[in-house]
Design a protein around this motif. Sequence first.
Motif, PDB file in Angstrom:
ATOM      1  N   ASP A 175       9.795  10.688   7.822  1.00  0.00           N
ATOM      2  CA  ASP A 175       8.840  11.259   6.662  1.00  0.00           C
ATOM      3  C   ASP A 175       8.169   9.795   6.254  1.00  0.00           C
ATOM      4  OD1 ASP A 175       9.125  13.542   6.919  1.00  0.00           O
ATOM      5  OD2 ASP A 175      10.628  13.822   5.335  1.00  0.00           O
ATOM      6  N   ASP A 176       9.040   8.850   6.156  1.00  0.00           N
ATOM      7  CA  ASP A 176       8.405   7.239   5.725  1.00  0.00           C
ATOM      8  C   ASP A 176       7.354   6.748   6.635  1.00  0.00           C
ATOM      9  OD1 ASP A 176       9.795   7.659   3.357  1.00  0.00           O
ATOM     10  OD2 ASP A 176      11.616   6.264   4.192  1.00  0.00           O
ATOM     11  N   LEU A 177       7.684   6.920   7.873  1.00  0.00           N
ATOM     12  CA  LEU A 177       6.813   6.448   9.052  1.00  0.00           C
ATOM     13  C   LEU A 177       5.469   7.277   9.073  1.00  0.00           C
ATOM     14  CD1 LEU A 177       9.295   5.818  11.893  1.00  0.00           C
ATOM     15  CD2 LEU A 177       8.349   4.126  10.448  1.00  0.00           C
ATOM     16  N   ASN A 178       5.661   8.404   8.910  1.00  0.00           N
ATOM     17  CA  ASN A 178       4.321   9.571   8.785  1.00  0.00           C
ATOM     18  C   ASN A 178       3.589   9.231   7.522  1.00  0.00           C
ATOM     19  OD1 ASN A 178       2.982  11.662   9.955  1.00  0.00           O
ATOM     20  ND2 ASN A 178       3.573  12.616   8.153  1.00  0.00           N
ATOM     21  N   ALA A 179       4.357   8.638   6.693  1.00  0.00           N
ATOM     22  CA  ALA A 179       3.386   8.337   5.420  1.00  0.00           C
ATOM     23  C   ALA A 179       2.662   6.964   5.755  1.00  0.00           C
ATOM     24  CB  ALA A 179       4.324   8.331   4.171  1.00  0.00           C
ATOM     25  N   ILE A 180       3.521   5.937   6.226  1.00  0.00           N
ATOM     26  CA  ILE A 180       2.680   4.757   6.609  1.00  0.00           C
ATOM     27  C   ILE A 180       1.617   4.846   7.640  1.00  0.00           C
ATOM     28  CG2 ILE A 180       3.194   2.645   7.835  1.00  0.00           C
ATOM     29  CD1 ILE A 180       6.125   2.867   6.702  1.00  0.00           C
ATOM     30  N   GLN A 181       1.983   5.900   8.465  1.00  0.00           N
ATOM     31  CA  GLN A 181       0.717   5.994   9.570  1.00  0.00           C
ATOM     32  C   GLN A 181      -0.514   6.498   8.979  1.00  0.00           C
ATOM     33  OE1 GLN A 181       1.824   9.044  12.525  1.00  0.00           O
ATOM     34  NE2 GLN A 181       0.620   7.674  14.139  1.00  0.00           N
ATOM     35  N   GLN A 182      -0.315   7.542   7.892  1.00  0.00           N
ATOM     36  CA  GLN A 182      -1.425   8.120   7.059  1.00  0.00           C
ATOM     37  C   GLN A 182      -2.145   7.140   6.220  1.00  0.00           C
ATOM     38  OE1 GLN A 182      -2.612  11.178   7.601  1.00  0.00           O
ATOM     39  NE2 GLN A 182      -0.658  11.622   9.137  1.00  0.00           N
ATOM     40  N   GLN A 183      -1.424   6.344   5.828  1.00  0.00           N
ATOM     41  CA  GLN A 183      -1.902   5.338   4.942  1.00  0.00           C
ATOM     42  C   GLN A 183      -2.904   4.216   5.682  1.00  0.00           C
ATOM     43  OE1 GLN A 183       1.024   3.126   2.229  1.00  0.00           O
ATOM     44  NE2 GLN A 183      -0.603   1.705   1.410  1.00  0.00           N
ATOM     45  N   LEU A 184      -2.177   4.000   6.799  1.00  0.00           N
ATOM     46  CA  LEU A 184      -2.878   2.932   7.592  1.00  0.00           C
ATOM     47  C   LEU A 184      -4.142   3.467   8.228  1.00  0.00           C
ATOM     48  CD1 LEU A 184      -0.020   1.239   9.406  1.00  0.00           C
ATOM     49  CD2 LEU A 184      -1.619   0.062   7.642  1.00  0.00           C
ATOM     50  N   GLN A 185      -4.142   4.774   8.565  1.00  0.00           N
ATOM     51  CA  GLN A 185      -5.304   5.274   9.093  1.00  0.00           C
ATOM     52  C   GLN A 185      -6.355   5.549   7.922  1.00  0.00           C
ATOM     53  OE1 GLN A 185      -3.930   9.039  10.845  1.00  0.00           O
ATOM     54  NE2 GLN A 185      -3.074   8.456  12.669  1.00  0.00           N
ATOM     55  N   MET A 188      -9.059  -2.198  -1.254  1.00  0.00           N
ATOM     56  CA  MET A 188      -7.885  -2.549  -0.195  1.00  0.00           C
ATOM     57  C   MET A 188      -6.871  -3.377  -0.421  1.00  0.00           C
ATOM     58  SD  MET A 188      -8.767  -4.013   3.975  1.00  0.00           S
ATOM     59  CE  MET A 188      -8.600  -5.683   3.389  1.00  0.00           C
ATOM     60  N   GLU A 189      -5.656  -2.874   0.342  1.00  0.00           N
ATOM     61  CA  GLU A 189      -4.210  -3.463  -0.291  1.00  0.00           C
ATOM     62  C   GLU A 189      -4.359  -4.625   0.145  1.00  0.00           C
ATOM     63  OE1 GLU A 189      -1.520  -1.929  -1.623  1.00  0.00           O
ATOM     64  OE2 GLU A 189      -2.336   0.318  -1.561  1.00  0.00           O
ATOM     65  N   GLY A 190      -3.590  -5.603  -0.409  1.00  0.00           N
ATOM     66  CA  GLY A 190      -3.291  -7.091  -0.006  1.00  0.00           C
ATOM     67  C   GLY A 190      -2.894  -7.193   1.573  1.00  0.00           C
ATOM     68  N   LEU A 191      -3.499  -8.150   2.147  1.00  0.00           N
ATOM     69  CA  LEU A 191      -3.361  -8.417   3.578  1.00  0.00           C
ATOM     70  C   LEU A 191      -1.858  -8.439   3.820  1.00  0.00           C
ATOM     71  CD1 LEU A 191      -4.919  -8.866   6.290  1.00  0.00           C
ATOM     72  CD2 LEU A 191      -4.712 -11.187   5.835  1.00  0.00           C
ATOM     73  N   GLU A 192      -1.203  -9.223   3.179  1.00  0.00           N
ATOM     74  CA  GLU A 192       0.442  -9.295   3.326  1.00  0.00           C
ATOM     75  C   GLU A 192       1.060  -7.780   3.700  1.00  0.00           C
ATOM     76  OE1 GLU A 192       2.394 -12.064   0.989  1.00  0.00           O
ATOM     77  OE2 GLU A 192       1.173 -13.751   1.484  1.00  0.00           O
ATOM     78  N   HIS A 193       0.677  -7.247   2.382  1.00  0.00           N
ATOM     79  CA  HIS A 193       1.305  -5.957   2.487  1.00  0.00           C
ATOM     80  C   HIS A 193       0.957  -4.958   3.498  1.00  0.00           C
ATOM     81  CE1 HIS A 193       2.838  -2.242   0.784  1.00  0.00           C
ATOM     82  NE2 HIS A 193       1.783  -1.430   0.737  1.00  0.00           N
ATOM     83  N   ILE A 194      -0.400  -5.047   3.867  1.00  0.00           N
ATOM     84  CA  ILE A 194      -0.770  -4.310   5.392  1.00  0.00           C
ATOM     85  C   ILE A 194      -0.009  -4.653   6.435  1.00  0.00           C
ATOM     86  CG2 ILE A 194      -2.670  -3.751   6.483  1.00  0.00           C
ATOM     87  CD1 ILE A 194      -4.392  -3.923   4.180  1.00  0.00           C
ATOM     88  N   VAL A 195       0.185  -5.904   6.691  1.00  0.00           N
ATOM     89  CA  VAL A 195       0.837  -6.701   7.672  1.00  0.00           C
ATOM     90  C   VAL A 195       2.132  -6.013   7.714  1.00  0.00           C
ATOM     91  CG1 VAL A 195       1.886  -8.878   8.771  1.00  0.00           C
ATOM     92  CG2 VAL A 195      -0.679  -8.558   8.181  1.00  0.00           C
ATOM     93  N   SER A 196       2.959  -6.066   6.491  1.00  0.00           N
ATOM     94  CA  SER A 196       4.066  -5.516   6.473  1.00  0.00           C
ATOM     95  C   SER A 196       4.273  -4.116   6.935  1.00  0.00           C
ATOM     96  CB  SER A 196       4.850  -5.644   5.143  1.00  0.00           C
ATOM     97  OG  SER A 196       5.970  -4.799   4.883  1.00  0.00           O
ATOM     98  N   LEU A 197       3.135  -3.114   6.411  1.00  0.00           N
ATOM     99  CA  LEU A 197       3.414  -1.714   6.964  1.00  0.00           C
ATOM    100  C   LEU A 197       3.149  -1.470   8.526  1.00  0.00           C
ATOM    101  CD1 LEU A 197       1.078  -0.245   4.273  1.00  0.00           C
ATOM    102  CD2 LEU A 197       3.344  -0.176   4.158  1.00  0.00           C
ATOM    103  N   ILE A 198       2.293  -2.395   9.055  1.00  0.00           N
ATOM    104  CA  ILE A 198       2.068  -2.369  10.387  1.00  0.00           C
ATOM    105  C   ILE A 198       3.548  -2.714  10.956  1.00  0.00           C
ATOM    106  CG2 ILE A 198       0.695  -3.180  12.416  1.00  0.00           C
ATOM    107  CD1 ILE A 198      -1.576  -4.076  10.439  1.00  0.00           C
ATOM    108  N   GLU A 199       4.034  -3.719  10.641  1.00  0.00           N
ATOM    109  CA  GLU A 199       5.239  -4.221  11.326  1.00  0.00           C
ATOM    110  C   GLU A 199       6.279  -2.934  11.186  1.00  0.00           C
ATOM    111  OE1 GLU A 199       5.614  -6.459  13.337  1.00  0.00           O
ATOM    112  OE2 GLU A 199       4.192  -8.386  12.912  1.00  0.00           O
TER     113      GLU A 199
END
Length: 1087
Positions: free
Chosen positions: A24-34, A1-12
Amino acid sequence: MEGLEHIVSLIETLYSPTGSARADDLNAIQQQLQSIQKSSDGTSLANALLSSEAVSDNVKYFGALTLTVRINMLTSDSESDPMFLWGLLKWNLIHLANLTQRYLENNLSKSSLVIIKKLMSNLSLIFIDINSKKPNEIREDAPVTHWNNPVNSLIVMLAFSGQRWNQINADDLSVNGMLIEMLNKEIAYTDVMNFSSLTALHNEVLLMFTEIIVEDLTKFQSKKHTMLFIHTVVHQHLYVTSIALLTENLKSLTTNKNITTVETIFNTTNAWINYASMTRAASPMDMNSVFENLIGVMVQTNETNNTYELATKILSILGNVFDNDPAMIGFELRQELECIFLGISRVAGNVDNSKYQWMLQYMNFLVTNACFTELKELSVCVVDFLQINTLDLCNKLFTTVQKLDSPQHLQQEYIKVLLQLTNFPLTPVLEESFSVKMVEFWLDLSDAFSNQPHDILLPEASNIAVEIFLQVVNIYLPKISLLNKQKIIASDEDEDDAFLHEFDDFRSAVLDLTQSLWTILGNNHLTNSLISGIGMSDASQLQGTSADYFGFYGIESMCFLLDKLLIDMTLSESSWIFNILAKNEYFVKNILLLFQTGVGIDASNKSSMTLKLDFVKSSSFLIGTLASYFVVAPQELSLCVETLFQGLQSCTISTGPHRNLHGKLETIIVKTISQLCEMCRSQLATYLFHFMDIFKTLIQPDVTVSSFGRGKMARSIGYVIEGYAGHGPDEQAKYIDQFLDLLITNIDQCLNMPPPVNVQQIDYVHSLLNCISEFGSALIHPEDSDDPQYLSKLSAFHQFWASDPLNCRAKILSVLERVLTHPGYNQNSGFIEVSCLLLGKTLTLPDDDPHFLRFSMNEITEFILSHLTISPYSTALPYFAYLLEKLVSHYKNLLTSQDFDILFQKVFLNYYDDYLCRDPDLLQAMVNFVISVLDTKPSILINSASFSNFVVPIFIKLLPSQERFTISAVTKFWTKLINNKKYTQEDSITTKRCIISVGQDVVSQTFYGLYHTQRSDLNSYTDMIRALVAKFPLETKQWLIAVLPQLCDKPQTHEAFINKLFVTRGSRAAGNVILTWWLECQSLPSY
């Protein structure tokens, strides 16, 4: 799993994107978080996010959402380890207790409430999953086998002495044991009440939790087979706690000033009512205590304390119950509501007038303060309540089925109150809705009375019904007046026309009610009353006075209703109408005055334009309906026609901003003129020359009349000329020839104009050709006519039109030739369409019906073949193909297979490669033509050379088409070819031989198409397959055994399909078998 700080950054980034963030970037982030949520690290990530004090509410919400994903994954997997579900339950409980604890201590912002709600929703899902299992589905190693009451669990955890849930070690075995013990710990009623009364927030949290749970239970009602067990658990535990909580909250509503809490109380109440209604059959829950408290609160509201807003919300809740499940409310409470709403009860007894006084005060408040939306809510609630007891009221009013405690005078008083409600003294729709909603009630009551068996009716039942329903009609006449419509338009500042459309719907509803009441009131009390209301006095005395429009408003309302009553009557055979009209000498005159008043209104604004249109519409419609009366009593027919022509003239002189209005008026008026001419042909014979003069004016190019208006006038003249049939063919033909010459002369003048040809010229010539078509339709002799004069001259008509001494047909063919060869007109498909209409006009008539447009088979085929080469093929073919279908149908006994080959070659085959194979619409036209031949006379097709050389091989190739319309047409062809009831014995032998010879290819292409088609197109193939199975079972089975393995490697699916398919023997059940096979082949679920 990615580092917690990096995941928090993606969520924000996802939840709070900046302006520069790309989709496109937001969609890629959404796919990664899912992907992370669904991974094995999902739960630990959620716990980390929810436990952290340093992250935002967005990040915490993502953590709660991740737990939702994990729960859904586990609950959908029947083989999942129950320890995983316990882990999710445990963590959700701990996080909920922690966040709720801090929220109650005012250490969290209001925005954190969304996280708390999501955690509550998660626990709701787990609660449903645990309690939905059957006893034999519960695993022995499950830490939790049942969960009685999540609300109690939360109370226990929050009340646990000194425990800070953010500091607990959830993996500690002792903590596990403690949580399991807390999960189903019983709590006394007093403890629940004490907890909820600590603060408003404590109370709100409990209400919110129970609301979320029952909303989820209601949402999952589609899974009824798995929900039966949980309803029992809810009834025995959660219901008890929640209703106790609700009861206490409802009692304090009038003194509770916390708006959020009040809103939550009502939301929770609604949620429980909806759930109790849904489960009433499986597990009945008594909600009467809730309703009793709601009613108690409602009648305590008043203007002084500014609490009427509570009454409005309660009435909305009650109205929803009355509309969906009125039986939820007990009889005694319904009786109490009856006293509140009406101040009287259908059942004898004491009526609490103080509660009715509340109703009067509330209504007075709403009216005085112009609270029309709230007044509408009240009317919906009251009328929906009244409709619960319609049949009971009907029995007590009109039948011998009466209770001893329900004396007749009480019912009369009850009706009096209902009539007062109907006659609510405000503008309907705009200010009040009681009269609008009461239409439904009176309609139900009238239907109930009409459907009662005669043997149980009271002797005086008819008199009582007449007295009541006549008052209803008299109330609604001024209510539907256009005067009210004018008020609505005047008040419509936004001009969204919503109220205007609602008022028109109201008028239509009253129209339907009037029709229903006619079965009770009859002509004597209803129809005659309306006729007398229109014609008992001279309305011309109103003109020029202050009562002018007001008088005509009443006449319009009565015309509006009367037209609907008379429209289905054969007035020429109704003696009563002659008697009543003899007593009302101003009847027709006043209708015409209404028409003239409408025509004369200066349409300077929206209000006057609407009034003008409605006056003309109601009067014109009624004049048209009276046409069959004028057949027998034509004294005022000429006055009607003259008045209508004057009105029509006023519509053809404007090209200004009101052209749209005048277009509508023109359409209404010419339709009425056409109705009169159709019914009163012989009576208007003397008017023919006047008609012709008016028509000469209307067909001038500079006159602003529509093509529809010209066509209707041409049809009207045709009706009148058809009425000359009794004078013999020579007399009638003279007028036909004059009419044709008039039109053809104008067409030629336009054709001879120098180029370029503009759009107005094209439309003008097309409208004149359309006039010939409409004129020809009117000259078709009515089927139901038995005119002895015409029948005696029928032979003369046949001889006359067979020779056509005036060359009418030649003139028409000639003008069509000139138009279709003119370079300025021949590219417009509209001329092809009207030409085909003219040539095919008589192809649907029997041969013994003489007509000036009866063209021969050779004339029609020569026309098609000559113009197909010079007209745009793509746009012309559909019209020519349709004309060919009618030609084959009419001349089927003269056509041979050789004739078919010639036509098919020249019309279709010669253009197949260049046009047909590239255009699905043209392909469909060709296939439909072939099908029409199969429908008409199959031997023409199956004995032709084109059948074996082109139709069979090409139509096989078309079976796996990707075009829906092609699939539909070609499968219909094969279905008709396989199973055709019009086959002779020789036809059957020929087609059977054909199918057997090409059957393997047919089945191969059919199932290839079926396999690759969309689900929505399956039915097109289904009928064809059913026909094959029914007619060729043995052969089709062998063909399928050879074909199916080539489509996909699913031998068991194919074998089961073949076995089930032939059990159906081609019945409708085959459809489900084919669908199941297709779904299994596509690996798709069956829901």
